[in-house]
Every structure is written in C-alpha cells, then in structure tokens.
Design an enzyme around this catalytic site. Structure first.
Site, PDB file in Angstrom:
ATOM      1  N   CYS A 149      50.581  16.912  19.598  1.00 46.31           N
ATOM      2  CA  CYS A 149      50.057  17.532  18.369  1.00 46.31           C
ATOM      3  C   CYS A 149      49.085  18.675  18.651  1.00 46.31           C
ATOM      4  CB  CYS A 149      49.352  16.457  17.521  1.00 46.31           C
ATOM      5  SG  CYS A 149      47.901  15.743  18.320  1.00 46.31           S
ATOM      6  N   CYS A 192      48.540  10.920  18.182  1.00 41.11           N
ATOM      7  CA  CYS A 192      50.013  10.817  18.165  1.00 41.11           C
ATOM      8  C   CYS A 192      50.571  10.060  19.370  1.00 41.11           C
ATOM      9  CB  CYS A 192      50.632  12.217  18.114  1.00 41.11           C
ATOM     10  SG  CYS A 192      50.534  13.095  19.692  1.00 41.11           S
ATOM     11  N   HIS A 240      41.429  31.512  30.828  1.00 42.40           N
ATOM     12  CA  HIS A 240      42.331  30.458  31.340  1.00 42.40           C
ATOM     13  C   HIS A 240      41.916  29.059  30.902  1.00 42.40           C
ATOM     14  CE1 HIS A 240      43.292  33.467  34.806  1.00 42.40           C
ATOM     15  NE2 HIS A 240      43.913  33.779  33.690  1.00 42.40           N
ATOM     16  N   CYS A 248      46.415  17.731  23.615  1.00 47.06           N
ATOM     17  CA  CYS A 248      47.577  16.853  23.480  1.00 47.06           C
ATOM     18  C   CYS A 248      48.873  17.660  23.598  1.00 47.06           C
ATOM     19  CB  CYS A 248      47.542  16.146  22.114  1.00 47.06           C
ATOM     20  SG  CYS A 248      49.008  15.135  21.861  1.00 47.06           S
ATOM     21  N   ASN A 288      32.626  42.136  45.467  1.00 42.11           N
ATOM     22  CA  ASN A 288      33.485  41.145  46.106  1.00 42.11           C
ATOM     23  C   ASN A 288      33.137  41.097  47.587  1.00 42.11           C
ATOM     24  OD1 ASN A 288      35.854  39.775  47.228  1.00 42.11           O
ATOM     25  ND2 ASN A 288      36.757  40.090  45.208  1.00 42.11           N
ATOM     26  N   THR A 331      36.827  38.361  41.981  1.00 44.55           N
ATOM     27  CA  THR A 331      38.228  38.029  41.718  1.00 44.55           C
ATOM     28  C   THR A 331      39.126  38.764  42.703  1.00 44.55           C
ATOM     29  OG1 THR A 331      40.022  37.981  40.084  1.00 44.55           O
ATOM     30  CG2 THR A 331      38.468  39.820  39.917  1.00 44.55           C
ATOM     31  N   VAL A 356      37.575  28.150  35.032  1.00 46.51           N
ATOM     32  CA  VAL A 356      37.666  27.012  34.112  1.00 46.51           C
ATOM     33  C   VAL A 356      36.516  26.025  34.369  1.00 46.51           C
ATOM     34  CG1 VAL A 356      40.171  27.239  33.923  1.00 46.51           C
ATOM     35  CG2 VAL A 356      39.222  25.731  35.674  1.00 46.51           C
TER      36      VAL A 356
HETATM   37  C1  BV8 Z   1      51.193  35.060  31.596  1.00 47.02           C
HETATM   38  C2  BV8 Z   1      43.893  28.106  35.232  1.00 47.02           C
HETATM   39  C3  BV8 Z   1      53.047  35.603  30.218  1.00 47.02           C
HETATM   40  C4  BV8 Z   1      44.416  26.848  35.782  1.00 47.02           C
HETATM   41  C5  BV8 Z   1      44.932  29.996  36.361  1.00 47.02           C
HETATM   42  C6  BV8 Z   1      52.887  40.382  36.065  1.00 47.02           C
HETATM   43  C7  BV8 Z   1      53.113  40.614  37.420  1.00 47.02           C
HETATM   44  C8  BV8 Z   1      53.230  39.541  38.328  1.00 47.02           C
HETATM   45  C9  BV8 Z   1      53.140  38.213  37.870  1.00 47.02           C
HETATM   46  C10 BV8 Z   1      52.917  38.000  36.530  1.00 47.02           C
HETATM   47  C11 BV8 Z   1      52.796  39.066  35.633  1.00 47.02           C
HETATM   48  N1  BV8 Z   1      52.577  38.538  34.391  1.00 47.02           N
HETATM   49  C12 BV8 Z   1      52.591  37.190  34.479  1.00 47.02           C
HETATM   50  C13 BV8 Z   1      52.785  36.835  35.772  1.00 47.02           C
HETATM   51  C14 BV8 Z   1      52.868  35.470  36.270  1.00 47.02           C
HETATM   52  C15 BV8 Z   1      51.491  34.878  36.527  1.00 47.02           C
HETATM   53  C16 BV8 Z   1      50.810  35.558  37.683  1.00 47.02           C
HETATM   54  O1  BV8 Z   1      49.915  36.362  37.482  1.00 47.02           O
HETATM   55  N2  BV8 Z   1      51.189  35.193  38.892  1.00 47.02           N
HETATM   56  C17 BV8 Z   1      50.503  35.734  40.053  1.00 47.02           C
HETATM   57  C18 BV8 Z   1      50.297  34.622  41.079  1.00 47.02           C
HETATM   58  C19 BV8 Z   1      51.296  36.904  40.599  1.00 47.02           C
HETATM   59  N3  BV8 Z   1      50.634  34.954  35.377  1.00 47.02           N
HETATM   60  C20 BV8 Z   1      50.748  34.027  34.420  1.00 47.02           C
HETATM   61  O2  BV8 Z   1      51.602  33.156  34.437  1.00 47.02           O
HETATM   62  C21 BV8 Z   1      49.773  34.106  33.265  1.00 47.02           C
HETATM   63  N4  BV8 Z   1      50.509  34.017  32.053  1.00 47.02           N
HETATM   64  O3  BV8 Z   1      51.112  36.170  32.026  1.00 47.02           O
HETATM   65  O4  BV8 Z   1      52.025  34.695  30.582  1.00 47.02           O
HETATM   66  C22 BV8 Z   1      53.665  34.993  29.043  1.00 47.02           C
HETATM   67  C23 BV8 Z   1      53.639  35.690  27.830  1.00 47.02           C
HETATM   68  C24 BV8 Z   1      54.263  35.117  26.740  1.00 47.02           C
HETATM   69  C25 BV8 Z   1      54.870  33.847  26.827  1.00 47.02           C
HETATM   70  C26 BV8 Z   1      54.855  33.149  28.041  1.00 47.02           C
HETATM   71  C27 BV8 Z   1      54.255  33.716  29.157  1.00 47.02           C
HETATM   72  C28 BV8 Z   1      48.818  32.930  33.287  1.00 47.02           C
HETATM   73  C29 BV8 Z   1      47.967  32.981  34.517  1.00 47.02           C
HETATM   74  C30 BV8 Z   1      46.882  31.908  34.426  1.00 47.02           C
HETATM   75  C31 BV8 Z   1      47.028  30.935  35.576  1.00 47.02           C
HETATM   76  N5  BV8 Z   1      45.920  29.990  35.537  1.00 47.02           N
HETATM   77  N6  BV8 Z   1      43.932  29.126  36.267  1.00 47.02           N
HETATM   78  C32 BV8 Z   1      43.506  26.280  36.835  1.00 47.02           C
HETATM   79  O5  BV8 Z   1      42.452  26.875  37.129  1.00 47.02           O
HETATM   80  O6  BV8 Z   1      43.871  25.242  37.353  1.00 47.02           O
HETATM   81  S1  BV8 Z   1      44.865  31.176  37.553  1.00 47.02           S
HETATM   82  C33 BV8 Z   1      43.648  30.846  38.703  1.00 47.02           C
HETATM   83  O7  BV8 Z   1      43.585  32.013  39.500  1.00 47.02           O
HETATM   84  C34 BV8 Z   1      42.218  30.688  38.192  1.00 47.02           C
HETATM   85  O8  BV8 Z   1      42.037  30.904  36.821  1.00 47.02           O
HETATM   86  C35 BV8 Z   1      41.491  31.793  38.971  1.00 47.02           C
HETATM   87  O9  BV8 Z   1      40.347  32.213  38.369  1.00 47.02           O
HETATM   88  C36 BV8 Z   1      42.565  32.791  38.943  1.00 47.02           C
HETATM   89  C37 BV8 Z   1      42.448  34.048  39.697  1.00 47.02           C
HETATM   90  O10 BV8 Z   1      41.949  33.782  40.954  1.00 47.02           O
HETATM   91  P1  BV8 Z   1      40.481  34.337  41.275  1.00 47.02           P
HETATM   92  O11 BV8 Z   1      39.567  33.921  40.187  1.00 47.02           O
HETATM   93  O12 BV8 Z   1      40.569  35.774  41.578  1.00 47.02           O
HETATM   94  O13 BV8 Z   1      40.120  33.480  42.534  1.00 47.02           O
HETATM   95  P2  BV8 Z   1      40.593  33.741  44.045  1.00 47.02           P
HETATM   96  O14 BV8 Z   1      40.242  32.531  44.843  1.00 47.02           O
HETATM   97  O15 BV8 Z   1      41.994  34.265  44.036  1.00 47.02           O
HETATM   98  O16 BV8 Z   1      39.658  34.945  44.528  1.00 47.02           O
HETATM   99  C38 BV8 Z   1      38.277  34.745  44.711  1.00 47.02           C
HETATM  100  C39 BV8 Z   1      37.706  36.104  45.047  1.00 47.02           C
HETATM  101  O17 BV8 Z   1      36.290  35.993  45.125  1.00 47.02           O
HETATM  102  C40 BV8 Z   1      38.169  36.636  46.391  1.00 47.02           C
HETATM  103  O18 BV8 Z   1      38.529  38.000  46.243  1.00 47.02           O
HETATM  104  C41 BV8 Z   1      36.944  36.484  47.298  1.00 47.02           C
HETATM  105  O19 BV8 Z   1      36.860  37.545  48.236  1.00 47.02           O
HETATM  106  C42 BV8 Z   1      35.827  36.613  46.316  1.00 47.02           C
HETATM  107  N7  BV8 Z   1      34.588  35.901  46.663  1.00 47.02           N
HETATM  108  C43 BV8 Z   1      34.475  34.698  47.294  1.00 47.02           C
HETATM  109  N8  BV8 Z   1      33.173  34.383  47.403  1.00 47.02           N
HETATM  110  C44 BV8 Z   1      32.465  35.391  46.818  1.00 47.02           C
HETATM  111  C45 BV8 Z   1      33.364  36.368  46.360  1.00 47.02           C
HETATM  112  N9  BV8 Z   1      32.962  37.493  45.747  1.00 47.02           N
HETATM  113  C46 BV8 Z   1      31.639  37.680  45.578  1.00 47.02           C
HETATM  114  N10 BV8 Z   1      30.706  36.788  45.993  1.00 47.02           N
HETATM  115  C47 BV8 Z   1      31.079  35.647  46.623  1.00 47.02           C
HETATM  116  N11 BV8 Z   1      30.142  34.792  47.052  1.00 47.02           N
END
Ligand code: BV8
Length: 241
Positions: free
Chosen positions: A132, A152, A121, A129, A215, A190, A105
């Site tokens: 609205c 609103c 995301h 809002c 990664n 990721t 984001v």
């Molecule tokens: C939904 C925005 C359904 C906000 C974020 C199925 C199974 C299990 C759970 C679920 C499922 N379906 C839904 C879920 C629930 C949930 C979920 O996934 N939970 C997880 C925790 C299990 N998902 C949801 O709720 C999603 N919605 O599915 O809706 C639905 C359908 C109809 C009606 C209603 C509902 C919505 C998920 C969105 C959440 N929002 N962000 C904000 O940013 O504040 S998620 C957040 O995590 C960020 O967006 C981030 O990008 C994302 C993922 O994390 P990563 O990007 O991977 O970052 P992370 O730190 O974890 O990893 C970094 C990686 O980089 C590491 O591996 C590291 O080694 C590597 N790295 C580090 N440095 C480097 C590097 N690699 C290369 N070079 C480097 N230099």
C-alpha cells in the site's frame, strides 16, 4: 591546513551570495565513520550494487537485502555528524536561500540540524510498504526479517531509491529548481557516478552557477567545475567558512 589562496574566489563569492546549493555524497559522512560506497572499505566492496540495491534483488531475496540494510543501520547508528555537516548548517544560517541536496540515506544532515534538505535517494531510517506504500519511521537495528505492513500485511522495504527506480518527482523538481537559480553550487564527497545526481553539477553550471568541488580525489566532474579542492570535507568546509 594553511589558508589556500585558491580558496579566495570561492570565499569571496560565498560572502556575497544569496542563493547557494550544496550537493553531498557518501564522502561527507566518511569522517563520521560511515563507510562510503566505492571507497577502499566501501559498502559495495562486499556486495555489487546490482546484487542488493535493486527491486529485483529484494523481490528475489528480501531477507538478504534486508540484512544488508540492518547491517548498515548498525554501522551508521553510532556515527555522529562531523565538522563538514556542521559547516553546512552554519552556511545555511548565513545564506538567505540555501538548499542541501544529498544522495546519502544516513540522516546525518538532519541530525546536524540542517533544515532545507532534499533526500534524493530516501532514508535508511524509514520503511515503505511494497503493497500500500505506507511509509513509517523505523530505526530498529535488530529487525531480523523485513517487517510486514500492519495495514495490508505485505512486506515493508527500506524507504530508499534503488538502482532502476525513479527518484521522487517532487524532490527531483525541487532540486532542479534550486540548481537552476543558485549562484554557487558546492559538490561535496561524491564520486559523481550515480545518475541523475551526477549530472546535477552540469545543470547548475549550464545555468550560470559557480561550481566548487570538494573531494579527496579527482572525479569525472573535476574538469567541468570552476574550482576543485582536494582534501577532507571535514577540514576544507569549516576552514572555508
Ligand atoms: C534512475 C540509495 C530512471 C540506496 C543509491 C544514466 C547513465 C548511466 C546510468 C544511469 C543513467 N540514468 C540512470 C542510470 C542507472 C542508475 C545509475 O546511475 N547507475 C550508475 C551506477 C551508472 N541510476 C538509477 O538507477 C537511478 N534511477 O535514474 O531512474 C528511471 C526513470 C523513470 C522510471 C524508472 C527509472 C537511481 C539511483 C539511486 C541509487 N541509490 N542509494 C542505498 O543507499 O542503499 S546510490 C548510492 O550511491 C548512494 O545513494 C550514494 O550516495 C550514491 C552515490 O555514491 P556517492 O555518494 O558518490 O558515494 P561514493 O562512495 O561513490 O563516493 C564517495 C566519494 O567521496 C568519493 O569520490 C571519495 O573520494 C569521496 N570522499 C571520501 N572521503 C571523503 C571524500 N570527500 C571529501 N572528504 C572526505 N573525507
């Protein structure tokens, strides 16, 4: 880093590819100084995702959630795109059909001048809002309280997708379409934990794409992809191109 001959199959494929997708996570912005979510100094370390990045948390304590986003805006504002972001811009210029799908984001892909970006995301630089639904850009780093909608009067929230919220169906279907038809998918920075983004590499693989992961460390995807490169995106991507 010397040339790694393991890159050759990927480089050869990229040279002749027409349709490429890149799927990025917080790790691609790490070398820009943007904290990742689950890394050692991760954003989530101080807070659990369920505590803040949910609609319930915002309903319960809009002030706390808002402050967390303002803190993050302050952290992200001085950060600039790094060589990994720029490498994907170069790739977009070379590949006839290139789609960038990001979970981030922070807006750094847009700042790097990537053109075809799908923000799964949302973006921290817009507010929406709660009444609205009006969306506006808002880059104010010191807004102490969630702003009220001029139309609103209801509370405005960060225009991001929280846990438990559905992704924008249009963006999701455009991502699905790109993943179905791509020849190569690059999965960069990721942890492959958050759904549905974490399943996207498997969708592409099933549709016949050659999937490459970049990664720092292994992820749940590493066994399922065709090539997994461990290292910094800011080093591997530019070298690969
Ligand atoms: C939904 C925005 C359904 C906000 C974020 C199925 C199974 C299990 C759970 C679920 C499922 N379906 C839904 C879920 C629930 C949930 C979920 O996934 N939970 C997880 C925790 C299990 N998902 C949801 O709720 C999603 N919605 O599915 O809706 C639905 C359908 C109809 C009606 C209603 C509902 C919505 C998920 C969105 C959440 N929002 N962000 C904000 O940013 O504040 S998620 C957040 O995590 C960020 O967006 C981030 O990008 C994302 C993922 O994390 P990563 O990007 O991977 O970052 P992370 O730190 O974890 O990893 C970094 C990686 O980089 C590491 O591996 C590291 O080694 C590597 N790295 C580090 N440095 C480097 C590097 N690699 C290369 N070079 C480097 N230099």
């Amino acid at each position: 880093m010397i040339h790694d001959s393991r890159w050759d199959p990927t480089v050869t494929r990229l040279r002749g590819a027409k349709r490429v997708v890149a799927l990025t996570g917080a790790g691609i912005s790490a070398e820009s100084g943007v904290p990742t979510f689950r890394g050692p100094e991760g954003l989530w370390k101080n807070f659990r995702p369920e505590d803040l990045a949910t609609p319930e948390a915002f309903a319960r304590d809009p002030q706390l959630v808002w402050e967390w986003y303002i803190w993050r805006r302050g952290r992200i504002a001085p950060c600039a795109p790094n060589p990994a972001h720029h490498a994907l811009v170069t790739l977009e210029q070379r590949i006839p059909d290139f789609t960038l799908i990001t979970q981030n984001v922070d807006g750094l892909h847009r700042r790097a001048r990537s053109r075809n970006v799908l923000h799964l995301h949302g973006t921290i630089w817009e507010v929406r809002c709660t009444g609205c639904g009006r969306v506006e850009e808002n880059r104010d780093p010191d807004l102490a309280f969630p702003p009220l909608c001029p139309a609103c009067g209801k509370l405005r929230r960060p225009n991001v997708v929280w846990f438990g919220e559905a992704l924008d169906p249009t963006i999701l279907s455009r991502a699905e379409e790109a993943l179905q038809k791509c020849e190569i998918l690059l999965v960069v920075g990721t942890s492959a934990v958050v759904q549905p983004a974490a399943s996207m590499a498997l969708w592409a693989k099933k549709a016949g794409a050659y999937v490459v992961e970049i990664n720092l460390e292994p992820t749940p995807l590493s066994r399922a992809v065709d090539m997994s490169f461990q290292g910094k995106a800011g080093e591997i991507l530019p070298r690969m191109l």
